[in-house]
Structures are given as C-alpha cells and as structure tokens.
Design a protein around this motif. Structure first.
Motif, short mmCIF file in Angstrom:
data_model
loop_
_atom_site.label_atom_id
_atom_site.label_comp_id
_atom_site.label_asym_id
_atom_site.label_seq_id
_atom_site.Cartn_x
_atom_site.Cartn_y
_atom_site.Cartn_z
N MET A 108 19.73 -22.21 32.45
CA MET A 108 18.44 -22.85 32.64
C MET A 108 17.40 -22.21 31.72
SD MET A 108 17.12 -21.17 36.25
CE MET A 108 15.51 -21.93 36.07
N ILE A 109 16.30 -22.91 31.53
CA ILE A 109 15.22 -22.42 30.68
C ILE A 109 14.06 -21.97 31.55
CG2 ILE A 109 13.55 -23.01 28.88
CD1 ILE A 109 15.48 -25.17 27.92
N GLN A 110 13.54 -20.79 31.25
CA GLN A 110 12.34 -20.30 31.91
C GLN A 110 11.25 -20.06 30.88
OE1 GLN A 110 13.08 -16.83 34.32
NE2 GLN A 110 13.99 -18.02 36.00
N LEU A 111 10.06 -20.53 31.20
CA LEU A 111 8.89 -20.33 30.35
C LEU A 111 7.87 -19.53 31.14
CD1 LEU A 111 7.69 -21.04 27.58
CD2 LEU A 111 6.68 -23.08 28.63
N LEU A 112 7.61 -18.30 30.69
CA LEU A 112 6.74 -17.37 31.42
C LEU A 112 7.21 -17.19 32.86
CD1 LEU A 112 3.25 -18.49 30.06
CD2 LEU A 112 4.46 -16.36 29.56
N GLY A 113 8.53 -17.12 33.03
CA GLY A 113 9.11 -16.86 34.34
C GLY A 113 9.25 -18.07 35.24
N MET A 114 8.82 -19.23 34.78
CA MET A 114 8.89 -20.45 35.57
C MET A 114 9.89 -21.42 34.96
SD MET A 114 6.76 -19.89 38.02
CE MET A 114 6.51 -21.54 38.71
N PRO A 115 10.59 -22.19 35.79
CA PRO A 115 11.54 -23.18 35.25
C PRO A 115 10.83 -24.16 34.32
CG PRO A 115 11.89 -22.88 37.60
CD PRO A 115 10.62 -22.15 37.27
N PHE A 116 11.47 -24.43 33.19
CA PHE A 116 10.88 -25.34 32.20
C PHE A 116 11.48 -26.72 32.35
CE2 PHE A 116 11.17 -27.39 28.00
CZ PHE A 116 9.82 -27.50 27.71
N GLN A 117 10.62 -27.71 32.44
CA GLN A 117 11.06 -29.09 32.53
C GLN A 117 10.89 -29.76 31.17
OE1 GLN A 117 12.56 -30.22 35.25
NE2 GLN A 117 12.20 -28.22 36.22
N GLN A 118 11.81 -30.67 30.85
CA GLN A 118 11.74 -31.40 29.58
C GLN A 118 10.41 -32.11 29.48
OE1 GLN A 118 12.21 -31.91 26.56
NE2 GLN A 118 14.18 -32.95 26.37
N SER A 119 9.82 -32.08 28.31
CA SER A 119 8.55 -32.76 28.08
C SER A 119 8.73 -33.83 27.02
CB SER A 119 7.49 -31.75 27.64
OG SER A 119 7.78 -31.28 26.33
N ASN A 120 7.66 -34.54 26.73
CA ASN A 120 7.73 -35.60 25.71
C ASN A 120 7.53 -35.05 24.31
OD1 ASN A 120 5.03 -34.98 25.80
ND2 ASN A 120 4.34 -37.01 26.45
N MET A 121 7.57 -33.71 24.18
CA MET A 121 7.44 -33.12 22.84
C MET A 121 8.62 -33.51 21.96
SD MET A 121 6.07 -29.25 23.60
CE MET A 121 6.23 -28.82 21.85
N TRP A 122 9.79 -33.69 22.60
CA TRP A 122 11.00 -34.03 21.85
C TRP A 122 11.58 -35.31 22.42
CZ3 TRP A 122 10.31 -29.10 24.08
CH2 TRP A 122 9.87 -28.12 23.18
N PRO A 123 11.64 -36.36 21.63
CA PRO A 123 12.12 -37.65 22.14
C PRO A 123 13.57 -37.60 22.59
CG PRO A 123 11.94 -37.69 19.74
CD PRO A 123 11.30 -36.41 20.20
N SER A 124 13.89 -38.46 23.55
CA SER A 124 15.26 -38.56 24.04
C SER A 124 16.20 -38.93 22.90
CB SER A 124 15.33 -39.62 25.14
OG SER A 124 16.65 -39.80 25.58
N GLY A 125 17.33 -38.25 22.84
CA GLY A 125 18.29 -38.51 21.78
C GLY A 125 18.14 -37.60 20.58
N SER A 126 17.04 -36.83 20.50
CA SER A 126 16.84 -35.91 19.38
C SER A 126 17.71 -34.68 19.57
CB SER A 126 15.37 -35.48 19.30
OG SER A 126 15.00 -34.72 20.44
N ILE A 127 17.94 -33.96 18.46
CA ILE A 127 18.73 -32.74 18.54
C ILE A 127 18.07 -31.74 19.48
CG2 ILE A 127 19.58 -30.74 17.23
CD1 ILE A 127 19.89 -32.55 14.83
N GLU A 128 16.74 -31.64 19.40
CA GLU A 128 16.03 -30.69 20.25
C GLU A 128 16.21 -31.02 21.73
OE1 GLU A 128 13.52 -31.07 16.44
OE2 GLU A 128 14.73 -32.35 17.72
#
Length: 275
Positions: free
Chosen positions: A1-21
């Motif tokens: 899992m991904i943690q950002l500043l100790g909190m679980p990170f949820q996918q955002s719209n920064m990277w579109p669905s289907g992108s490598i990121e």
C-alpha cells in the motif's frame, strides 16, 4: 500500500486511468509492502522515473545497439574511452548528458552486454527527468561496465515476490552452456504489460524469455531457466531529494538575482515555469 505522510494514499485524478503512472499506483496499493512518501512530489518523481525507465527500455529495443560480450564491446570514441575490460569511460572533454544521449542517437556505434544496458537505461531515464545541469553535476565520471554505477544513482538489489513496472528482474539459466557464459541469465526491465525487455533477447513475456534461455543450455540438460525474485532499483527517494533541492536552490538563486538586478527582463513566475 501507499502512505503519504503516514496516511493511506488514494488514487487521484492526477494520473488518468490506463496511464503507466495509474498502473504503478494500483500495483503498489495491491502490495503488502508499505511504500511511504513524505510528499506528493516525492511520489510523483518515482512514478515519472519508473515511466521513463520503461520508455528508455523500449527505445533501446528499437535502436541499433547490439548485444556483445565485454571482450567485443564497442562505443563512440568521440564520447567514451573503451577500456581493456570492455567498459566505457566518459571522456573529460564532453558533457555526461551529451554522452548518454549519444548512445541513443548514434546507437549503431555501440555494443555492450545486458547489465551495462540496464545502467544505461537508468542514466537515460533520469536524464529525461531532471535538468541537464543537475545530471552533469551529479555524474561527472560515468563508467559503464556491468553494474558499476555512480553512488548517487543508489542502485539496490533485494528479494521480493512483487515486481513493479520499471523494476529490473533476473531470469536465471542454471544449466547455461559454458561455451556461452553470457547466457547464464538475463537482466530484464519490467514493462508493466506482462512483458520484459532484455538486451540481447528483446521484449518478451516471461515464458518467452525462459524459452529463449533454455535454447542456450548445455546439450542434453533439462533444468529450465526461471524468473527469480531478485529485483534491482535505483534510489528513487534519494534522487527525488536531489532533484527537489536543486529546484529550490535555483528558485532562491533567481530571487537573489532579482534583488540585485531589478532590470531583469523575465518575471519570477516565468522563470519557475522553466525549472
């Protein structure tokens, strides 16, 4: 899992669905290992560098660079000294960035083995992400020879059952033919679509990669090659810190210059957009 500043990170719209990121984030979140980041910029840097590693691997596959054993390695003498061991030592009268770019631009003038190929991919991927000035500052004495790398690249190898796109994995061929020891295994970049890039084998699925190595076993042996759980990665966090600190330094340097030279012809906001 991904943690950002100790909190679980949820996918955002920064990277579109289907992108490598987006694909990398999904695979990180599915892993039992915790990937911890201190800022969204640090996470973004790793995602971009992993993406660039994949793009640089695909570009190498489409190039005219040849697979050669160390004894038969060759390079463009305009940028590199070929050492007696088959390594490429950067000339002192050229920029490191120009020398790395030349490998891709004049690919027919280069031949090297698979570990060297992965190090070249790392340098090229990083160069396409950070500024040339920072790259040239960090890597002034590049020596391309197997897994020999500059300390700032921070390569680490460890064992894990979960690979991420942009990782380098190792296919082992335990019954390799002693007449062709270069096929004792294959270092390969995980491309994220179920395929791997190996210099000398090209882009293949794991099954195809194993089949290619099995064809290079000792006669009358039947122990199959296999994908190990060994992975190699650069130090994403360290490189992100270097990149971000350089940007802050550049901004502060410009601010000081504005104070001393009010006649500057470009605005601070415009300058920052160039970083």
């Amino acid at each position: 899992m991904i943690q950002l500043l100790g909190m679980p990170f949820q996918q955002s719209n920064m990277w579109p669905s289907g992108s490598i990121e987006s694909m990398i984030i999904q695979q990180m979140n599915e892993d039992t290992i915790v990937y911890s980041y201190q800022s969204i910029d640090e996470l973004s840097f790793e995602l971009m560098l992993r993406k660039n590693i994949i793009l640089s691997a695909r570009a190498m596959n489409q190039s005219n660079m040849r697979f050669e054993v160390f004894a038969k390695s060759y390079c463009n003498p305009r940028y590199w000294h070929l050492t007696s061991s088959g390594g490429f030592l950067l000339r002192h009268d050229v920029k490191p960035s120009d020398a790395i770019y030349d490998i891709y631009m004049n690919s027919s003038q280069y031949g090297f083995e698979c570990a060297t190929a992965k190090v070249i991919i790392y340098y090229h991927a990083l160069l396409n992400l950070i500024s040339e000035s920072l790259f040239n500052q960090l890597f002034q004495n590049i020596y391309l020879y197997g897994w020999h790398v500059d300390p700032d690249l921070g390569l680490t190898s460890n064992y894990t059952g979960h690979f991420l796109p942009g990782d380098v994995v190792y296919f082992k061929n335990p019954d390799f033919d002693p007449q062709t020891p270069q096929w004792r295994g294959e270092n390969a970049v995980v491309l994220g679509d179920g395929t791997y890039f190996g210099h000398g084998t090209g882009i293949k699925t794991a099954e195809q990669m194993i089949h290619a190595l099995n064809r290079r076993r000792k006669p009358e042996t039947n122990q199959s090659a296999y994908l190990t759980n060994l992975i190699t990665r650069p130090s994403f966090k360290h490189l992100a810190e270097l990149s971000m600190s350089q940007q802050v330094y550049s901004i502060h340097k410009y601010q000081d210059a504005v104070v001393q030279h009010n006649e500057s012809s470009i605005s601070f906001d415009r300058y920052v957009s160039y970083l």
